[in-house]
Motif scaffolding. Structure first.
Motif, PDB file in Angstrom:
ATOM      1  N   ILE A 117       0.793  -1.319  -0.131  1.00 11.53           N
ATOM      2  CA  ILE A 117      -0.197  -0.090  -0.021  1.00 11.53           C
ATOM      3  C   ILE A 117       0.967   1.155  -0.059  1.00 11.53           C
ATOM      4  CG2 ILE A 117      -1.522   1.357   1.528  1.00 11.53           C
ATOM      5  CD1 ILE A 117      -2.681  -1.198   2.284  1.00 11.53           C
ATOM      6  N   ASP A 118       1.850   1.097   0.855  1.00 14.32           N
ATOM      7  CA  ASP A 118       2.915   2.542   0.741  1.00 14.32           C
ATOM      8  C   ASP A 118       3.437   2.510  -0.431  1.00 14.32           C
ATOM      9  OD1 ASP A 118       4.466   4.171   2.566  1.00 14.32           O
ATOM     10  OD2 ASP A 118       6.127   3.109   1.477  1.00 14.32           O
TER      11      ASP A 118
ATOM     12  N   ILE B 101       0.705   3.873  -3.233  1.00 12.56           N
ATOM     13  CA  ILE B 101       0.331   5.391  -2.927  1.00 12.56           C
ATOM     14  C   ILE B 101       1.433   6.242  -3.341  1.00 12.56           C
ATOM     15  CG2 ILE B 101      -0.433   6.884  -1.272  1.00 12.56           C
ATOM     16  CD1 ILE B 101      -1.940   4.834   0.228  1.00 12.56           C
ATOM     17  N   HIS B 102       2.569   6.187  -2.991  1.00 12.37           N
ATOM     18  CA  HIS B 102       3.661   6.781  -3.343  1.00 12.37           C
ATOM     19  C   HIS B 102       3.975   6.828  -4.820  1.00 12.37           C
ATOM     20  CE1 HIS B 102       4.998   6.996   1.075  1.00 12.37           C
ATOM     21  NE2 HIS B 102       5.827   8.178   0.417  1.00 12.37           N
TER      22      HIS B 102
ATOM     23  N   ASP C 292      10.699   2.616   6.148  1.00  8.71           N
ATOM     24  CA  ASP C 292       9.794   2.844   4.773  1.00  8.71           C
ATOM     25  C   ASP C 292       9.645   4.298   4.959  1.00  8.71           C
ATOM     26  OD1 ASP C 292       8.168   3.234   2.921  1.00  8.71           O
ATOM     27  OD2 ASP C 292       6.922   1.356   3.399  1.00  8.71           O
ATOM     28  N   TYR C 293       9.088   4.884   6.017  1.00  6.83           N
ATOM     29  CA  TYR C 293       8.559   6.246   6.178  1.00  6.83           C
ATOM     30  C   TYR C 293       9.543   7.310   6.116  1.00  6.83           C
ATOM     31  CZ  TYR C 293       4.016   4.365   7.354  1.00  6.83           C
ATOM     32  OH  TYR C 293       2.963   3.592   7.176  1.00  6.83           O
TER      33      TYR C 293
ATOM     34  N   ALA D  77       1.032  11.375   1.073  1.00  2.18           N
ATOM     35  CA  ALA D  77       1.210   9.850   0.812  1.00  2.18           C
ATOM     36  C   ALA D  77       1.662   8.987   2.039  1.00  2.18           C
ATOM     37  CB  ALA D  77       2.390   9.577  -0.207  1.00  2.18           C
TER      38      ALA D  77
ATOM     39  N   SER E 244      -1.646   8.761   4.208  1.00  2.18           N
ATOM     40  CA  SER E 244      -2.629   7.925   3.477  1.00  2.18           C
ATOM     41  C   SER E 244      -2.030   6.287   3.698  1.00  2.18           C
ATOM     42  CB  SER E 244      -2.910   8.240   2.151  1.00  2.18           C
ATOM     43  OG  SER E 244      -3.175   9.373   1.841  1.00  2.18           O
ATOM     44  N   SER E 245      -0.739   6.315   3.656  1.00  2.00           N
ATOM     45  CA  SER E 245      -0.331   4.878   3.842  1.00  2.00           C
ATOM     46  C   SER E 245      -0.472   4.452   5.029  1.00  2.00           C
ATOM     47  CB  SER E 245       1.311   4.835   3.394  1.00  2.00           C
ATOM     48  OG  SER E 245       1.924   3.639   3.582  1.00  2.00           O
TER      49      SER E 245
ATOM     50  N   THR F   4      -4.255   3.468   6.153  1.00  2.00           N
ATOM     51  CA  THR F   4      -4.518   2.247   5.563  1.00  2.00           C
ATOM     52  C   THR F   4      -3.865   1.233   6.149  1.00  2.00           C
ATOM     53  OG1 THR F   4      -4.809   3.489   3.435  1.00  2.00           O
ATOM     54  CG2 THR F   4      -4.555   1.096   3.431  1.00  2.00           C
ATOM     55  N   THR F   5      -2.420   1.309   6.543  1.00  2.00           N
ATOM     56  CA  THR F   5      -1.808   0.066   6.973  1.00  2.00           C
ATOM     57  C   THR F   5      -2.161  -0.204   8.452  1.00  2.00           C
ATOM     58  OG1 THR F   5       0.234   1.289   7.067  1.00  2.00           O
ATOM     59  CG2 THR F   5      -0.067   0.104   5.163  1.00  2.00           C
TER      60      THR F   5
END
Length: 852
Positions: free
Chosen positions: A308-309, A312-313, A728-729, A760, A763-764, A767-768
């Protein structure tokens, strides 16, 4: 040192943009190959999988192999747990006997013998009643007075009272519960009873059928319990959890993706890509022959989190570039130029986080690390190459299809309320970066110190459903409603009501030549002055059962055998010192021969001693005490038993958590330093990149203690997982920052980075976090704990990337750059005009990204 990696990126750009159809077909073909592997996925559940290669578990396995006849049918046993106002009343005793008879009469039950308090009472009333039918007749003819008299006569008989609950009253001849035992001799083609902890036991159909027989034929509260029932629930709870969690996760994720993408085609593309990642990973599982264990229930949500990440990115960055007026091909080329490198860094650090679990001594955790790491690599390929290629292919044909385009604008724009909220960390970094970092350091140190109090646990109940399932879950319609579970309730009942018989015990496995004259004396001396955790007799000897106690008991029954023992007992302590082969041969042919074979191996090269442990002793204390006694055998003995095996696994879980955390942190630092050195020529940037991760890990560990969550088989991976997912972030922020910093001054570049990437990331995160947090709905409570902790770690990683990382980047920039107002790579005094007056993200092309 800086590697010219652009040619690799250009090659990927060329394939994505110019050969999108071929890329799509290739990935679909690979998906079909991995789909074949789905049929080969096997399952493994329960506690046995964690005990492989553990010394105590190996000793326990040798005991099971050496102290049972090799070529005889493998036995299994079933417990009949009876509850009543008085299970010693005539009516209740008859009910137990009829339950025993109902099972014995069925050939498919393979019953070899039965025993119960009811049988003892019946034979006391009529000693000639040797069969169940005769015992039932004897009880039917007896009066209640006869029954009470028979109960009182056996009040000092351990074989009788040991089957009764703690509330047994000798005077009233009453007890509230009792346990009957049915022994089964299973044919070789059916298999052994086993521990029932692998999720696949031959006793399962037998014990399930036994419960149906008793329910159908008797009006009595008798619960069938045993290894087959436990194994059945081990497997059922996994299926039930997946049936509940998967649809809920899909609904939540799709809902959030609708908001994030705001476009039907992009939504479908994202969902298809997520599905491909799951198929590839579990197809690999089947093709590689790695069994699916309960920890791997968390793998699909983890893949969804990273997928998802990435999705979205990719879509959001592409939309940003389209908003500047670039066409489809140019926009995707610009987007992938930046994102492929970021995705590669994220994948590398995430895989490091998961593969750090290979250092664990527990096979399921190692398997989890392998599968999760491979799954993340698959996710990188799918979302880094397939999704952009499919996006290009779709956008070239978008207006040829009657599908509405709702919105193609990026999330988070300059001047928007969301953009201003996301840039709070930039404001702090502009004015008080040192203060932010000091506070982050103090917080991390405090949280880390507080986290040292986190407990570690490993119990059978971790793998079983709770005694009471949530009413919310019970109200779900079929097929989502969970099954009816009873194992934990029965275990708790037995522990509460049968402390005497359900109390703990430990086993010492001795490997030595048992025909040596001193062999029995060593066993006898080891029980003297026992640790206080052991139950001891008045003579300060541990309460134990061994070949020594078998010899002593039989000597009391047989004068001839007692004389033989006395002739060979040099110190008159009741333990023979000479002529041991003759002693053993006499035992083998005696009525206690079968019992002796349970404590002395057939080749007389090993023995086992079972010590009783006080009911209020913890597993850790019992393990320490058992090892203390084992050391008295001078290296020939191993402390074992389920209590010790579980404690050793618990210790390994903690070691795994600490070791994998250290490896993940160390390897991640090295990887980031090297990768930023190779790709950007800025090795120190890797250290700045790690700042928010350290804060997140400390916060997660502290939260575990605050919530009362221990390290267990599921949560042992949470700290290394926090590094794997959290990086990740921060990587997305750092890599975007470097691109922006080469074009702009420090603060404008940082602000543009956070606003452009932060939307992004938000949102990620949402969602996650919700997609993985839905694991809280799983029937397994420890799986719910894992879901909560993972969701919390994602939220913490998001917050630290936007609040702590900007300050770390400002401090880093001031150290490595001479002038924060000059873009990196521009000589001082030649600052481009645009670095002063920064245009907004949507200034040039209006709303919704401009023309398509």
């Amino acid at each position: 040192m800086r590697l010219d990696y652009q040619r690799f990126v250009d090659w990927a750009d060329d394939k994505i943009v110019n050969y999108s159809t071929r890329v799509i077909l290739t990935f679909l073909l690979v998906t079909a190959v991995f789909a074949v592997g789905l049929g080969g996925v096997s399952t493994e559940a329960g506690t046995q999988q964690f005990a492989e290669d553990i010394p105590a578990a190996n000793a326990l396995e040798r005991i099971e192999n050496e102290f049972l006849p090799v070529f005889s049918p493998s036995p299994g046993s079933t417990q009949l747990v009876q509850k009543d106002a008085n299970v010693l009343s005539k009516q209740s005793l008859l009910a137990m006997l009829r339950a025993q008879e109902a099972l014995e009469d069925r050939n498919d039950m393979y019953v070899s013998e039965t025993s119960s308090a009811a049988s003892v009472v019946a034979q006391t009333i009529d000693p000639s009643a040797t069969t169940l039918e005769e015992q039932i007749i004897a009880l039917e003819r007896a009066t209640q007075t006869d029954v009470r008299r028979a109960v009182r006569e056996n009040a000092d008989n351990p074989g009788f009272t040991g089957t009764l609950s703690n509330d047994f009253n000798r005077k009233a001849a009453s007890a509230s519960s009792t346990i009957g035992v049915v022994t089964h001799d299973l044919p070789q083609d059916v298999g052994g009873g086993g521990s029932g902890q692998s999720g696949d036991s031959p006793m399962t159909p037998i014990q399930n059928q036994a419960q149906r027989i008793i329910d159908a034929e008797l009006d009595a509260d008798i619960t069938v319990f045993g290894s087959g029932i436990i194994a059945d629930e081990f497997g059922t709870v996994v299926t039930d959890s997946l049936l509940i969690v998967t649809p809920a996760a899909v609904l939540l994720i799709v809902g959030f993706l609708v908001v994030a993408y705001r476009d039907l085609l992009d939504l479908l593309l994202g969902v298809i890509s997520l599905g491909m990642a799951v198929i590839w990973t579990f197809g690999f599982l089947g093709l590689a022959g790695i069994p699916f264990n309960q920890i791997m229930i968390s793998v699909p949500p983890l893949l969804l989190a990273v997928g998802i990440d990435f999705g979205i990115h990719a879509i959001n960055r592409y939309r940003e570039d389209r908003a500047t007026g670039l066409d489809v091909e140019e926009a995707m080329t610009v987007a992938t130029d930046q994102l492929l490198v970021a995705f590669f860094i994220v994948t590398g650090t995430t895989v490091i986080g998961f593969l750090s679990n290979l250092a664990s001594d527990l096979p399921p955790i190692r398997d989890f690390g392998i599968v999760a790491g491979v799954g993340i690599i698959f996710t990188f390929l799918i979302f880094g190459i397939f999704l952009p290629a499919a996006k290009v292919w779709l956008d070239r044909r978008r207006y040829d299809w009657p599908i509405p385009t709702f919105s193609q604008s990026p999330i988070g724009e300059e001047g928007s309320a969301l953009g201003e909220t996301l840039s709070v960390g930039v404001t702090l970094a502009r004015y008080v970066p040192i203060v932010v970092l000091v506070l982050a350091l103090v917080f991390s140190a405090g949280a880390g110190a507080y986290a040292t109090g986190v407990d570690t646990s490993f119990t059978q109940e971790d793998f079983l459903p709770p005694e009471e399932v949530s009413p919310l879950l019970k109200s779900l319609p079929e097929p989502f409603a969970p099954s009816d579970y009873g194992v934990v309730g029965t275990l708790n009942f037995l522990e509460d009501k049968f402390t005497r018989t359900q109390g703990g015990s430990v086993t010492i496995y001795v490997e030595t030549r048992m025909e040596n004259d001193a062999a029995l004396e060593r066993i006898y001396r080891a029980g003297q002055d026992p640790p206080e955790e052991f139950v001891s007799a008045d003579d300060r000897r541990a309460e134990a059962t061994s070949i020594v106690t078998i010899i002593q008991d039989y000597a009391e029954q047989s004068p001839e055998f007692a004389a033989l023992v006395e002739r060979n007992d040099r110190n008159d302590n009741g333990v023979p010192d000479d002529n041991l082969p003759t002693i053993y041969r006499e035992l083998e042919t005696s009525p206690v021969g079968d019992r002796a074979s349970e404590y002395l191996s057939e080749d007389r090269r090993s023995a086992r001693i079972v010590y009783s442990v006080s009911a209020d002793v913890s597993d850790d204390e019992a393990t320490v005490a058992a090892r203390e006694v084992a050391e008295r055998f001078r290296g020939d003995a191993t402390a074992t038993g389920n209590t010790i095996v579980f404690q050793e696994v618990s210790d390994l879980i903690f070691e795994s958590a600490v070791t994998s955390l250290g490896l993940a942190l160390g390897a991640t630092v090295i990887f980031l330093v090297v990768i930023y050195w190779v790709l950007e020529g800025l090795p120190s940037l890797g250290v700045a990149n790690l700042a928010p991760i350290v804060v997140s890990v400390a916060a997660v560990a502290g939260t575990m203690r605050a919530l009362g969550i221990s390290f267990n088989a599921f949560t042992a991976t949470i700290l290394s997982l926090t590094i794997g997912l959290g990086i990740d972030y921060s990587v997305h922020v750092v890599h975007r920052f470097i691109d922006e910093r080469r074009e702009r001054a420090l603060i404008p570049a940082l602000r543009r980075t956070v606003i452009g990437t932060g939307g992004a990331l938000l949102s990620s995160m949402a969602t996650t976090a919700f997609g993985i947090g839905v694991l809280v709905l799983a029937v397994l409570s420890v799986l719910g704990q894992f879901g909560v902790l993972t969701a919390i770690s994602i939220i913490y990683s998001f917050l630290t990337s936007l609040l702590v990382l900007p300050s770390a980047l400002v401090v880093w920039d001031r150290i490595v750059n001479d002038d924060p107002d000059v873009p990196m790579g521009h000589p001082t005094g030649e600052t481009p005009e645009e670095t002063v007056a920064e245009p907004s993200l949507d200034e040039s092309n209006g709303i919704d990204g401009g023309p398509l």
